[in-house]
Write a protein that holds these residues in place. Structure first.
Motif, PDB file in Angstrom:
ATOM      1  N   VAL A  42      21.623   9.288 -30.833  1.00  0.00           N
ATOM      2  CA  VAL A  42      20.595   9.346 -31.867  1.00  0.00           C
ATOM      3  C   VAL A  42      20.977  10.330 -32.963  1.00  0.00           C
ATOM      4  CG1 VAL A  42      18.166   9.910 -32.295  1.00  0.00           C
ATOM      5  CG2 VAL A  42      18.809   8.679 -30.234  1.00  0.00           C
ATOM      6  N   THR A  43      21.638  11.426 -32.597  1.00  0.00           N
ATOM      7  CA  THR A  43      22.015  12.427 -33.594  1.00  0.00           C
ATOM      8  C   THR A  43      23.037  11.901 -34.591  1.00  0.00           C
ATOM      9  OG1 THR A  43      23.712  13.289 -32.104  1.00  0.00           O
ATOM     10  CG2 THR A  43      21.553  14.361 -32.055  1.00  0.00           C
ATOM     11  N   LYS A  44      23.806  10.898 -34.207  1.00  0.00           N
ATOM     12  CA  LYS A  44      24.842  10.360 -35.090  1.00  0.00           C
ATOM     13  C   LYS A  44      24.431   9.066 -35.784  1.00  0.00           C
ATOM     14  CE  LYS A  44      28.745  12.324 -32.627  1.00  0.00           C
ATOM     15  NZ  LYS A  44      30.043  12.034 -32.009  1.00  0.00           N
ATOM     16  N   GLN A  45      23.245   8.553 -35.513  1.00  0.00           N
ATOM     17  CA  GLN A  45      22.852   7.257 -36.055  1.00  0.00           C
ATOM     18  C   GLN A  45      22.600   7.295 -37.554  1.00  0.00           C
ATOM     19  OE1 GLN A  45      19.638   5.607 -33.826  1.00  0.00           O
ATOM     20  NE2 GLN A  45      20.877   5.252 -32.016  1.00  0.00           N
ATOM     21  N   ASN A  46      22.323   8.447 -38.129  1.00  0.00           N
ATOM     22  CA  ASN A  46      22.047   8.520 -39.556  1.00  0.00           C
ATOM     23  C   ASN A  46      23.311   8.687 -40.391  1.00  0.00           C
ATOM     24  OD1 ASN A  46      19.322   8.219 -39.190  1.00  0.00           O
ATOM     25  ND2 ASN A  46      18.969  10.403 -38.944  1.00  0.00           N
ATOM     26  N   ARG A  47      24.463   8.687 -39.776  1.00  0.00           N
ATOM     27  CA  ARG A  47      25.712   8.810 -40.505  1.00  0.00           C
ATOM     28  C   ARG A  47      26.064   7.492 -41.159  1.00  0.00           C
ATOM     29  NH1 ARG A  47      29.465  12.601 -36.636  1.00  0.00           N
ATOM     30  NH2 ARG A  47      28.019  14.344 -36.579  1.00  0.00           N
TER      31      ARG A  47
END
Length: 89
Positions: A42-47
Motif C-alpha cells: 500500500v505504501t508504494k501504490q501511489n508511485r
C-alpha cells in the motif's frame, strides 16, 4: 413399447448441495469488506511508473554501471532522476 421408453432420455445432474452450499450459507455477511492481497504494498501504490527507451550503446553503459554499483536498474534510475531534478537548470 411402453410410454416410459418413448420419453427422451435426459442427463441427470446430481445436486450435491440440495439445501444450499454449506460453505456459502455458513458465512455471515459483514459490513466491512475483506482486504484483498495486492502484489504492490500500500505504501508504494501511489508511485508513478516511468518508461524510457535507450539505444544499444547507452543501454550497455547503463547495464555495466548497474553491475559495477551492484544496484537494480530501477533503483539507479530513481537516483539519477532525483539527482537531475535537484540540480539547477
Amino acid at each position: 413399447m411402453s410410454y416410459i421408453e418413448d420419453l427422451p432420455k435426459k442427463k441427470k445432474i446430481q445436486d450435491f448441495f440440495a439445501d444450499g452450499d454449506p460453505e456459502r450459507t455458513s458465512h455471515t455477511h459483514t459490513a466491512k469488506p475483506t482486504e484483498h492481497k495486492t502484489r504492490i504494498p500500500v505504501t508504494k501504490q501511489n508511485r508513478k511508473k516511468v518508461v524510457t527507451y535507450l539505444d544499444d550503446d547507452t543501454y550497455n553503459i547503463f547495464k555495466r554501471y548497474c553491475q559495477e554499483k551492484d544496484m537494480k536498474p530501477s533503483l539507479v534510475l530513481r537516483h539519477l532522476i532525483k539527482d537531475c531534478l535537484n540540480k539547477p537548470l
